[in-house]
Design an enzyme around this catalytic site. Structure first.
Site: not given
Length: 638
Positions: A165, A241
């Protein structure tokens, strides 16, 4: 899995679908972090993953536990990554491997080791050379262990993620390529990928040319996947995710993503169609002091449980969400991705209640300090990380006591004590509690101080921030500390204890004794050998903080259970047979601590409690977890 002896071309991400050895495949993956699950239960959790219809296991890697001191590595016990990967291979599961170095994960400091912060100029997650040197040293230790488990070498690893991320941080546009080079230098040949929040701007900031982009979200799958498709139109889609639930903070409600909403979101992902990784499939537990924290308009530490409202509960039991997943995968997954006949779902682990068991003895905090030996003496306070202990790696976790003897009586009856606390402090004058401070409240009025009074500041490190942003999504924010010193980026501002000067009115206090209270096994051993333990006659008379001892017997083979700390206890840490189960706190939401059966012994057991506020006369173990008042997850991005 490919046939033995057959040449393996690996996972390819070109066109509409992933292909493995040239055959189309939909990745149906579940996240289970080995470091959050007792090693004895790894196989059980993987069997349940496979019985749900998934074909892939995903895991992060926790740098901070693998390298607790600079250059000192640990790949044993619950950290035996080779054994974990071998178990996945034995069960015919593929693996998505996410080694970081930063992992977020609601894990202390996003998996980064605290000793990095001994460098006052440290710039984590950038090409700052001392940081990259540390990353390369860790990967040089980790990746040779992992390399034989690559798919092309006959193992289960089909993909490896570069960092994590980074589009939400993006402080150095050369950093991701530098991490990629380190990974490839170590012999990683499998498909590389990145993962970021579904927003286009985050994907753009977190991508590497030629590396597959994947998305993280639990809201509006059609919009998120549509945007990802536009950014890489000739590549398959992957939700790295799919947030199956959410994590919890102390003092807030327990988050739930209800099954009906979960079903809608998962259905939209599978129909799009896209591959998917359930984050989490099984959350497990933040044992010890390993919970992280978020800085989202304020510091918010995470609870010990990482149940996450996932398809498998914290104790590894199938939930309604598990069975809904199994049902949807059978009907909506790409043909051939789910076995025609799924294995039977393994049963939930047996549970039992034990107790109540009385507290037999206690030892006062002052007597416990004797076990630590001579304190560190310093003109000024220093953070945990800067202490000259642990082979000059500083203190990573736990508590720290700062002690000062007043050299003179203050000129006024009432004075103001002011200090920058990371994260929560109890203030004592001559062993009597005078109040509390925390990251937000950094000053307190004290009265009646006089020469030779002993001022104690006991600070708890409640978990380093693993993710931070303001509500407008700005990541690079500046905070003003309570002492007026400007703080910078939250990930660079994670030194714990007291930071900066301690002021009495406007006068800096000098000459301190510092006691690091890490609660490591060697401390526990010496504590148990102390001659200062006292028999408990009345819990209400025990001064706090203090250590409390419970000896108890489990006559039969132990079963999973939950330590119920809501009944009479306040705040502290529970250590069972030398293993730190984690933190408890009466403010909730979590009320019970998960105790896996392998942590108990048939026969004699010992529970050590460090209670900071409210001692009680006994403890009880229950067969039912209580994670607190529930609140529906808001399906919005961080």
């Amino acid at each position: 899995m490919a046939t033995e002896g057959m040449e393996r071309s690996g996972l390819v991400a070109e066109g509409e679908n992933f292909t493995l050895d040239g055959k189309p495949v939909q990745l149906l993956s579940g996240a289970i972090n080995y470091f959050r699950v007792p090693r004895e239960y790894w196989r059980d959790r993987m069997l349940k993953l496979k019985a749900c219809g998934l074909n892939t296991l995903e895991t992060y890697v926790c740098w901070n536990l693998h390298e607790p001191e600079k250059g000192k590595f640990d790949f044993t016990g619950m950290l035996d990554i080779a054994a974990y990967l071998q178990e996945a291979a034995n069960l015919g599961l593929w693996v998505i491997f996410r080694p970081g170095p930063y992992i977020c994960a609601e894990w202390d400091y996003g998996g980064l080791p605290s000793w990095l912060l001994r460098d006052p100029k440290m710039q984590v997650r950038t090409t700052y050379q001392p940081y990259m040197d540390a990353v390369e040293r860790f990967f040089d230790a980790l990746l040779p262990i992992v390399k034989p488990f690559q798919y092309k070498e006959g193992g289960p690893i089909i993909a490896v993620q570069v960092e994590n991320e980074y589009g939400s941080y993006a402080r150095d546009d050369k950093y991701l390529s530098a991490v990629k080079q380190v990974i490839q230098k170590s012999g990683v040949e499998e498909l590389l990928l990145t993962s970021d929040g579904g927003q286009i701007e985050r994907q753009e900031k977190g991508c590497i040319p030629g590396v597959l982009m994947t998305a993280n979200f639990n809201f509006n799958p059609k919009k998120q996947l549509g945007a990802l498709k536009k950014m890489q139109p000739n590549r398959p889609l992957m939700v790295m995710e799919f947030w199956s639930g959410w994590f919890d903070h102390w003092g807030r409600d327990h988050h739930k993503l209800h099954v009906e909403k979960f079903e809608q979101l998962l259905g939209d992902i599978l129909r799009f169609p896209s591959s998917v990784n359930f984050y989490m499939f099984h959350g497990g537990t933040n044992f010890g002091f390993m919970n992280g924290a978020n800085y989202i308009n304020g510091y918010k530490p995470d609870v010990t449980s990482y149940d996450y409202d996932a398809p498998l509960s914290e104790a590894g039991d199938p939930t309604p969400k598990y069975y809904k997943t199994r049902e949807l995968l059978k009907t909506l997954a790409m043909k051939g991705s789910v076995a025609n006949e799924l294995p039977e779902v393994p049963p939930a682990t047996e549970k039992s209640s034990y107790g109540p068991f009385p507290v037999e003895k206690y030892i006062t905090f002052e007597d416990a300090l004797k076990v630590l030996g001579e304190p560190i003496k310093s003109e000024t306070v220093m953070s945990m990380e800067m202490l000259p202990i642990n082979n000059d790696n500083g203190q990573s976790y736990g508590y720290i006591l700062y002690r000062h003897k007043l050299s003179e009586t203050p000129a006024t009856e009432s004075v103001t004590l002011k200090c920058d606390v990371r994260d929560r402090a109890q203030i004592f004058v001559n062993s009597k509690e005078s109040g509390m401070l925390n990251w937000r409240v950094g000053e307190i009025a004290l009265s009646g101080l006089k020469e030779n009074d002993i001022l104690d500041i006991l600070v708890e490190n409640q978990g380093r921030v693993n993710f931070a942003q303001t509500m407008d999504g700005v990541k690079k924010f500046v905070l003003e500390s309570v002492t007026g010193v400007m703080r910078g980026d939250a990930l660079l501002d994670q030194r714990k204890g007291l930071v900066g000067e301690v002021l009495l009115n406007t006068t800096p206090l000098k000459t301190w004794e510092i006691f690091p209270l890490e609660l490591k096994p060697e401390f526990q051993t010496r504590l148990m050998e102390s001659s200062d333990w006292q028999e408990l006659t009345d819990a209400a008379e025990v001064p706090f903080p203090a250590f409390h001892l419970v000896n108890f017997t489990v006559p039969e083979e132990p079963k999973d259970t939950f330590l119920d700390m809501k009944k009479g206890w306040g705040k502290g840490v529970a250590i069972l047979n030398g293993f730190n189960l984690g933190r408890y706190w009466h403010i909730g939401p979590q009320e019970t601590l998960y105790v896996p059966a392998p942590f108990l012994k048939q026969g004699d057991n010992q529970l050590l409690l460090f209670e900071q506020h409210i001692p009680h006369k006994d403890v009880v173990f229950t067969d039912t977890p209580r994670l607190g008042k529930e609140k529906e997850v808001s399906c919005v991005p961080l």
